[in-house]
Structures are given as structure tokens and as C-alpha cells.
Design an enzyme around this catalytic site. Sequence first.
Site, PDB file in Angstrom:
ATOM      1  CB  THR A  39       4.999  -7.746 -14.629  1.00 36.64           C
ATOM      2  OG1 THR A  39       5.922  -7.049 -15.462  1.00 36.64           O
ATOM      3  CG2 THR A  39       5.626  -9.075 -14.258  1.00 36.64           C
ATOM      4  CE1 TYR A  89       9.093  -7.569 -10.471  1.00 35.93           C
ATOM      5  CE2 TYR A  89       8.997  -7.598 -12.876  1.00 35.93           C
ATOM      6  CZ  TYR A  89       8.425  -7.281 -11.655  1.00 35.93           C
ATOM      7  OH  TYR A  89       7.195  -6.675 -11.618  1.00 35.93           O
ATOM      8  CB  ILE A 145      -0.981  -0.017   1.210  1.00 33.56           C
ATOM      9  CG1 ILE A 145      -2.120   0.990   0.986  1.00 33.56           C
ATOM     10  CG2 ILE A 145      -0.258   0.253   2.528  1.00 33.56           C
ATOM     11  CD1 ILE A 145      -3.337   0.740   1.824  1.00 33.56           C
ATOM     12  CE  LYS A 166       5.707  -9.109  -9.647  1.00 28.70           C
ATOM     13  NZ  LYS A 166       4.459  -8.774  -8.927  1.00 28.70           N
ATOM     14  CD  GLU A 198      10.304  -6.513 -17.511  1.00 29.63           C
ATOM     15  OE1 GLU A 198      11.331  -7.192 -17.550  1.00 29.63           O
ATOM     16  OE2 GLU A 198      10.119  -5.507 -18.226  1.00 29.63           O
TER      17      GLU A 198
HETATM   18  O1  F7E Z   1      13.237   0.308 -17.195  1.00 28.29           O
HETATM   19  C1  F7E Z   1      15.815   1.041 -19.695  1.00 28.29           C
HETATM   20  C2  F7E Z   1      15.863  -0.324 -19.026  1.00 28.29           C
HETATM   21  O2  F7E Z   1      13.461   0.267 -14.712  1.00 28.29           O
HETATM   22  C3  F7E Z   1      12.608   0.503 -18.438  1.00 28.29           C
HETATM   23  C4  F7E Z   1       8.781  -2.224 -13.228  1.00 28.29           C
HETATM   24  O3  F7E Z   1       7.670  -1.533 -12.711  1.00 28.29           O
HETATM   25  O4  F7E Z   1       7.848  -2.172 -15.431  1.00 28.29           O
HETATM   26  C5  F7E Z   1       9.000  -1.843 -14.673  1.00 28.29           C
HETATM   27  O5  F7E Z   1      10.162  -2.530 -15.145  1.00 28.29           O
HETATM   28  C6  F7E Z   1      13.607   0.345 -19.560  1.00 28.29           C
HETATM   29  C7  F7E Z   1      14.518  -0.882 -19.461  1.00 28.29           C
HETATM   30  O6  F7E Z   1      11.283  -0.421 -15.801  1.00 28.29           O
HETATM   31  C8  F7E Z   1      17.820   3.265 -17.669  1.00 28.29           C
HETATM   32  O7  F7E Z   1      16.971  -1.080 -19.488  1.00 28.29           O
HETATM   33  C9  F7E Z   1      17.613   2.773 -19.782  1.00 28.29           C
HETATM   34  O8  F7E Z   1      14.650  -1.498 -20.722  1.00 28.29           O
HETATM   35  O9  F7E Z   1      11.885   1.938 -15.760  1.00 28.29           O
HETATM   36  P1  F7E Z   1      12.486   0.588 -15.791  1.00 28.29           P
HETATM   37  P2  F7E Z   1      11.154  -1.954 -16.249  1.00 28.29           P
HETATM   38  O10 F7E Z   1      12.410  -2.691 -16.107  1.00 28.29           O
HETATM   39  O11 F7E Z   1      10.493  -1.969 -17.576  1.00 28.29           O
HETATM   40  C10 F7E Z   1       7.491  -3.579 -15.420  1.00 28.29           C
HETATM   41  C11 F7E Z   1       6.180  -3.718 -16.147  1.00 28.29           C
HETATM   42  C12 F7E Z   1       7.482  -4.170 -14.076  1.00 28.29           C
HETATM   43  O12 F7E Z   1       6.743  -5.102 -13.788  1.00 28.29           O
HETATM   44  C13 F7E Z   1       8.547  -3.736 -13.119  1.00 28.29           C
HETATM   45  O13 F7E Z   1       8.187  -4.034 -11.786  1.00 28.29           O
HETATM   46  O14 F7E Z   1      14.477   1.472 -19.521  1.00 28.29           O
HETATM   47  N1  F7E Z   1      16.721   2.021 -19.085  1.00 28.29           N
HETATM   48  N2  F7E Z   1      18.306   3.532 -18.926  1.00 28.29           N
HETATM   49  C14 F7E Z   1      16.825   2.306 -17.783  1.00 28.29           C
HETATM   50  N3  F7E Z   1      16.144   1.834 -16.718  1.00 28.29           N
HETATM   51  C15 F7E Z   1      16.474   2.350 -15.495  1.00 28.29           C
HETATM   52  N4  F7E Z   1      15.791   1.923 -14.411  1.00 28.29           N
HETATM   53  N5  F7E Z   1      17.475   3.270 -15.347  1.00 28.29           N
HETATM   54  C16 F7E Z   1      18.188   3.768 -16.405  1.00 28.29           C
HETATM   55  O15 F7E Z   1      19.072   4.606 -16.247  1.00 28.29           O
END
Ligand code: F7E
Length: 362
Positions: free
Chosen positions: A127, A151, A9, A155, A129
Amino acid sequence: MKTALITGITGQDGSFLAEFLLEKGYDVHGTIRRSSVDYRERIAHLEGHSNFHLHYADLADSMSILQVVKKVRPNEIYNLAAQSHVQVSFDSPEFTADVDATGVLRILEAVRQCDLTDTCRIYQASTSELYGKVEEVPQNEQTPFHPYSPYAVAKLYGYWIVKEYREAYRMFCCSGILFNHESERRGETFVTRKITLAAARIAQGKQDKLYLGNLSSLRDWGYAKDYVECMWLILQNDKPEDFVIATGEQHSVREFCQLAFHHVGIELRFEGEGENEKGIDVKTGNVLVEVSPDFYRPTDVVNLWGDPSKAKRELGWNPQKTTFEQLVQLMVDADMAKVAVERAGERVRMNLAEYLEKGIVK
Ligand code: F7E
């Protein structure tokens, strides 16, 4: 009055969902983990509401889950708690599996042990993912899964155990396969929020540069506040089913960056490739965005694009309520205001320090 229990929450989705359910007249219970650090910022405004209650519990601790389910006897459980950072799951795979996989089982079993299988509906935060190294674009409820991080693998267990309990015990439990959903409440290490906060700081002279990983990664980004409505709709449906929740639109990290900077008055031009790609301020020629391999993942999911037709058709949900442009705008606006308030606070502290030194105030 219906009673809902929300795990997670204190998170982005949990806080929006709690507001949504309170407005619908629910008695809302949430679980929080014991910690010496205060992380209730997103729900602080709800504390004190007569229908809002918090309980200590942890998905890694089955006793605590059993106890809270026994005490609250909810009509609906929304299991949103998770180790939700994909990159972190490579560093903490065991913890991620315990919470994101076995944690789901603990919820389902607690409901069974408390004899609530006929009266309690369960929503599982699944997700996009799961599609991972995608086998089809765009992805819908029939697309094969190919998880591509610890992850996602955890999931996937959560998804299948929910399906198993639905079939084995006829429980009303469903997974919402949510594509990325963002907001002004998003954690600061997820890419969208990292970008909007950096754009606001750079525009206000508080940061020089933003370092990112894979700029070409493609995502289907929606507004978290719209997505919590869908979680609720999934549990109000006449049959327990899984749904893809997405906008049906895809953008790259690079595009998100350009739009966010545009909203703070900076036009970015990208030049170069891979690790050498740079985002340059068209007006000044300054390099504002650079690539750092520190943010690369051992395996990265690069082509997520959801098909929300089923949710639209069967739940009457509108996937385009908030557009991509509106989402970026609202996140940037919130971060511009946040940074402005921080700067004002700094000025007050500096003035105070000066006045104290000069003896103007004591
Ligand atoms: O990355 C790229 C990274 O960390 C998105 C979670 O809520 O959504 C989320 O997971 C993309 C990836 O989210 C950076 O490589 C580039 O391809 O914002 P993100 P995520 O991994 O998509 C799904 C649906 C979930 O379920 C998860 O819990 O962006 N990227 N440069 C980067 N990502 C991060 N974090 N930081 C960077 O500097």
C-alpha cells in the site's frame, strides 16, 4: 489450467480479481472467514461457476492457511485479505498487526511447508500508506517509507517479509504498492464511497447532510478494476519485483466531493476553514457538507501521489485507462441507481402496509 488462490475474495479487489482470472481460464479458489453475517454480496454472482471454489480460512489462523494451501496447491496466491481501514487500525492495532503483518508470514510459511516454493508465485497487497508522512512527492519504488498509522506499520512488516523470503528462499513473491483504488464495490466507510452514496441520497431526498474529516487530504485515486489487472501482470513478469501502481494524478477530498455532487446536479461551494469549513449548495444556499472531528485521525497521511512509470514501462500497464472523472461518474451512477431501488422498495412496502391495513390484500 492455472490455479489461483485469493485471500480476501469477498472484498472489492478480490471480487474483481476473481472475475478477471475466471475470464483468463483459471481455476479460482478463494478463502472466506466463518461468520453468521453474510458478506458474500460481491461474489454471489460467481458462486456455482465450475471453476470457482470457496474455502474457510482466516489469516489469523495458521492451521487454516496451511490446510487450504496444502489442498489447493496453487500456482499463484494473491494475498488481498487484510484489516484495510486505516482509521480502524487506531482502535484495533493488535488485530491489524496479526492479520496485516503476521498474516503475510503465515502465507509465505504455508507455501514453504507445502514444498511449493518453486512452483507458486505470491502477490502481496501492499500500500501507498507505507509512504505515510511522505518524504518525497510523487512517490516511486525508491521513495523512503515513513508509515504513519498502525495499519501502515503492519503493512510495512508484510512488505519486508515478502522481500526477505524472496532473497532467502528465492521465492517468486512480490508486493504491489497500490495507491487508493476505488469502485462502485468500495466499502461504504471509505471516503470516496461515503461521498458518492451521500451525494446520491441527498439528491434523492434521503439524507440532509454529509459529515467528513480532513477535506484537504490529497490522494491518487484509481479504478480498482484496472488495478487487479496489474496484480496479475506482476506475477506474469519474468522476475519477481515490487511495483508502484497509481494513476499519477492527485486530487483532494474536497475536489472529489465537488465532482460527485456535480454529477447528481448539485454545485457545491466551499467556505470557511478547518472544522468550520462547509460545502454549500450554490443554488439553494443549504449547507450539505460539514466537517466533524470524529473523522480526524491521530496521525493522517495527507499527500499521496504515485509515480507509475515502472509499471507502465515494464509491465505495459496503462495507469490512465479510467480517468478520475470517469471513476467518480461510475461510482455516482451506481449509487444513484442503488438509492432509487431502495426508494422503490420502500414505496412498495408502504403501499403493502396500507393495503393490508385497509383489507385490500390479505
Ligand atoms: O481515507 C480522509 C482521510 O479511508 C482517505 C485503504 O484502502 O487506501 C485506503 O486508505 C483520506 C484520508 O482511505 C473522511 O483522513 C476525510 O486522508 O478513504 P480513506 P485511506 O486511509 O487512504 C490505502 C491505499 C490503503 O491501503 C487502505 O487499505 O480521506 N477523510 N474525511 C476521510 N476518510 C474517511 N474514511 N472518512 C471520512 O469521513
